[in-house]
Design an enzyme around this catalytic site. Sequence first.
Site, PDB file in Angstrom:
ATOM      1  N   LYS A  66       0.808  -1.235   0.000  1.00  0.00           N
ATOM      2  CA  LYS A  66       0.000   0.000   0.000  1.00  0.00           C
ATOM      3  C   LYS A  66       0.840   1.284   0.000  1.00  0.00           C
ATOM      4  CE  LYS A  66      -4.157  -1.568   2.453  1.00  0.00           C
ATOM      5  NZ  LYS A  66      -5.076  -1.174   3.523  1.00  0.00           N
ATOM      6  N   ASP A  99     -10.303   3.353   2.207  1.00  0.00           N
ATOM      7  CA  ASP A  99     -10.510   2.991   3.617  1.00  0.00           C
ATOM      8  C   ASP A  99     -11.113   4.163   4.402  1.00  0.00           C
ATOM      9  OD1 ASP A  99      -9.632   0.395   3.495  1.00  0.00           O
ATOM     10  OD2 ASP A  99      -7.608   0.827   4.220  1.00  0.00           O
TER      11      ASP A  99
HETATM   12  P1  NAP Z   1      -0.265  -1.750  11.329  1.00  0.00           P
HETATM   13  O1  NAP Z   1       0.172  -0.631  10.441  1.00  0.00           O
HETATM   14  O2  NAP Z   1       0.572  -2.967  11.448  1.00  0.00           O
HETATM   15  O3  NAP Z   1      -0.499  -1.109  12.807  1.00  0.00           O
HETATM   16  C1  NAP Z   1      -0.781  -1.954  13.880  1.00  0.00           C
HETATM   17  C2  NAP Z   1      -1.125  -1.126  15.124  1.00  0.00           C
HETATM   18  O4  NAP Z   1      -1.603  -2.034  16.123  1.00  0.00           O
HETATM   19  C3  NAP Z   1       0.053  -0.368  15.737  1.00  0.00           C
HETATM   20  O5  NAP Z   1      -0.420   0.845  16.249  1.00  0.00           O
HETATM   21  C4  NAP Z   1       0.483  -1.298  16.881  1.00  0.00           C
HETATM   22  O6  NAP Z   1       1.091  -0.640  17.966  1.00  0.00           O
HETATM   23  C5  NAP Z   1      -0.855  -1.831  17.324  1.00  0.00           C
HETATM   24  N1  NAP Z   1      -0.817  -3.127  18.016  1.00  0.00           N
HETATM   25  C6  NAP Z   1      -0.467  -4.322  17.483  1.00  0.00           C
HETATM   26  N2  NAP Z   1      -0.585  -5.293  18.416  1.00  0.00           N
HETATM   27  C7  NAP Z   1      -1.005  -4.691  19.558  1.00  0.00           C
HETATM   28  C8  NAP Z   1      -1.308  -5.157  20.867  1.00  0.00           C
HETATM   29  N3  NAP Z   1      -1.199  -6.452  21.185  1.00  0.00           N
HETATM   30  N4  NAP Z   1      -1.733  -4.261  21.791  1.00  0.00           N
HETATM   31  C9  NAP Z   1      -1.871  -2.956  21.467  1.00  0.00           C
HETATM   32  N5  NAP Z   1      -1.590  -2.443  20.243  1.00  0.00           N
HETATM   33  C10 NAP Z   1      -1.170  -3.298  19.302  1.00  0.00           C
HETATM   34  O7  NAP Z   1      -1.715  -2.276  10.898  1.00  0.00           O
HETATM   35  P2  NAP Z   1      -2.872  -1.481  10.101  1.00  0.00           P
HETATM   36  O8  NAP Z   1      -2.686  -1.668   8.645  1.00  0.00           O
HETATM   37  O9  NAP Z   1      -2.954  -0.101  10.646  1.00  0.00           O
HETATM   38  O10 NAP Z   1      -4.169  -2.346  10.509  1.00  0.00           O
HETATM   39  C11 NAP Z   1      -4.633  -2.374  11.848  1.00  0.00           C
HETATM   40  C12 NAP Z   1      -5.874  -3.255  11.948  1.00  0.00           C
HETATM   41  O11 NAP Z   1      -6.944  -2.701  11.194  1.00  0.00           O
HETATM   42  C13 NAP Z   1      -5.678  -4.672  11.419  1.00  0.00           C
HETATM   43  O12 NAP Z   1      -6.298  -5.588  12.293  1.00  0.00           O
HETATM   44  C14 NAP Z   1      -6.395  -4.661  10.084  1.00  0.00           C
HETATM   45  O13 NAP Z   1      -6.901  -5.951   9.750  1.00  0.00           O
HETATM   46  C15 NAP Z   1      -7.535  -3.677  10.377  1.00  0.00           C
HETATM   47  N6  NAP Z   1      -8.066  -3.033   9.161  1.00  0.00           N
HETATM   48  C16 NAP Z   1      -9.369  -3.272   8.830  1.00  0.00           C
HETATM   49  C17 NAP Z   1      -9.916  -2.683   7.713  1.00  0.00           C
HETATM   50  C18 NAP Z   1     -11.367  -2.947   7.356  1.00  0.00           C
HETATM   51  O14 NAP Z   1     -11.738  -2.704   6.196  1.00  0.00           O
HETATM   52  N7  NAP Z   1     -12.185  -3.373   8.286  1.00  0.00           N
HETATM   53  C19 NAP Z   1      -9.134  -1.840   6.905  1.00  0.00           C
HETATM   54  C20 NAP Z   1      -7.791  -1.590   7.272  1.00  0.00           C
HETATM   55  C21 NAP Z   1      -7.276  -2.212   8.409  1.00  0.00           C
HETATM   56  P3  NAP Z   1       2.664  -0.244  17.947  1.00  0.00           P
HETATM   57  O15 NAP Z   1       2.769   1.004  17.129  1.00  0.00           O
HETATM   58  O16 NAP Z   1       2.974   0.004  19.386  1.00  0.00           O
HETATM   59  O17 NAP Z   1       3.403  -1.405  17.361  1.00  0.00           O
END
Ligand code: NAP
Length: 276
Positions: A66, A99
């Site tokens: 992305k 998104d």
């Molecule tokens: P990302 O860039 O990898 O960011 C992950 C985030 O989660 C970071 O802020 C990380 O904190 C935090 N995190 C991970 N494990 C954690 C834990 N055990 N406790 C607390 N915080 C934790 O991921 P992303 O692309 O932003 O996606 C995040 C989520 O949104 C995913 O589950 C994804 O599937 C979902 N999503 C859904 C949609 C939809 O259409 N429904 C669209 C986009 C994303 P740190 O910074 O401290 O590492």
Amino acid sequence: MTNKVGLIGFPVEHSISPAMHNAAFKHLGMDWAYDAMAIPPDILKYGIREPMQHGYIGLNVTIPHKEAVMRLVTPDAIARAVGAINTIDFRTNTGTNTDVQGLIDDLKAYHIPLKEETVLVLGAGGAARAAVYGLVREGARVIVVNRTLQKAQVMLADLTISAGIRGVDAMTLDEAVEHAPSLIINCTSAGLYPKIDDSPWVDGVPFPKNITVYDMIYRPQKTKFMTQAENAGGRAIGGLGMLVRQGALSFKLWTGVDAPLETMFATALIELALKG
Ligand code: NAP
């Protein structure tokens, strides 16, 4: 000749987008097809050029490409703000990020007020960045909480530079709940399958009573975080609607036709049940 669109990512096997879009094309009797292509990061440039040269109209882009595709097509204002592209249109060689509007459309479908409401965004990755941008545009007062506070501060500084977003604070969870939010959105991956016993909620911080939470996670459809909210008398909504709506926005962009949302929702539910 069949109009072609597709998804590039690595891996792509778990994506429900092909089934969702193909069901929508079939429902409307359109001669379009959507397929998924697993493209390793080292051949991304080729992975974009090949489908374009083979007549694809556009692509969805998922993890881990992305951000990298921002250098290969022209990002629009939303993609620049979010720093990531999830939809490409080869006819204009542009990329956008659906998104942002997918989330806002879903919150509105649930009649969740945003204007002048205090909203906590949990997380500081790409999903959180899209949420903050969309919520601020809707007039919400946004507070960001992330387990690594510094990452939240960097994300907000980036949003100030890329989109002129100001006035959003990053703080710890116990500080943030003192601001009496009406909505909390989980944009972290805490609780995502298979780690379903995780939650972004910090032990020892009382869960606010009777509020709405939205969890972007849709695998599982009911996360621990959602259960915690319901146990505190609140309302909990999972992220499937956002997934369907961001897909529906890509569909409209490519075809010019309103997506059949019910068909896409039903297909997404079936695919999730099949794929686990
Ligand atoms: P990302 O860039 O990898 O960011 C992950 C985030 O989660 C970071 O802020 C990380 O904190 C935090 N995190 C991970 N494990 C954690 C834990 N055990 N406790 C607390 N915080 C934790 O991921 P992303 O692309 O932003 O996606 C995040 C989520 O949104 C995913 O589950 C994804 O599937 C979902 N999503 C859904 C949609 C939809 O259409 N429904 C669209 C986009 C994303 P740190 O910074 O401290 O590492």
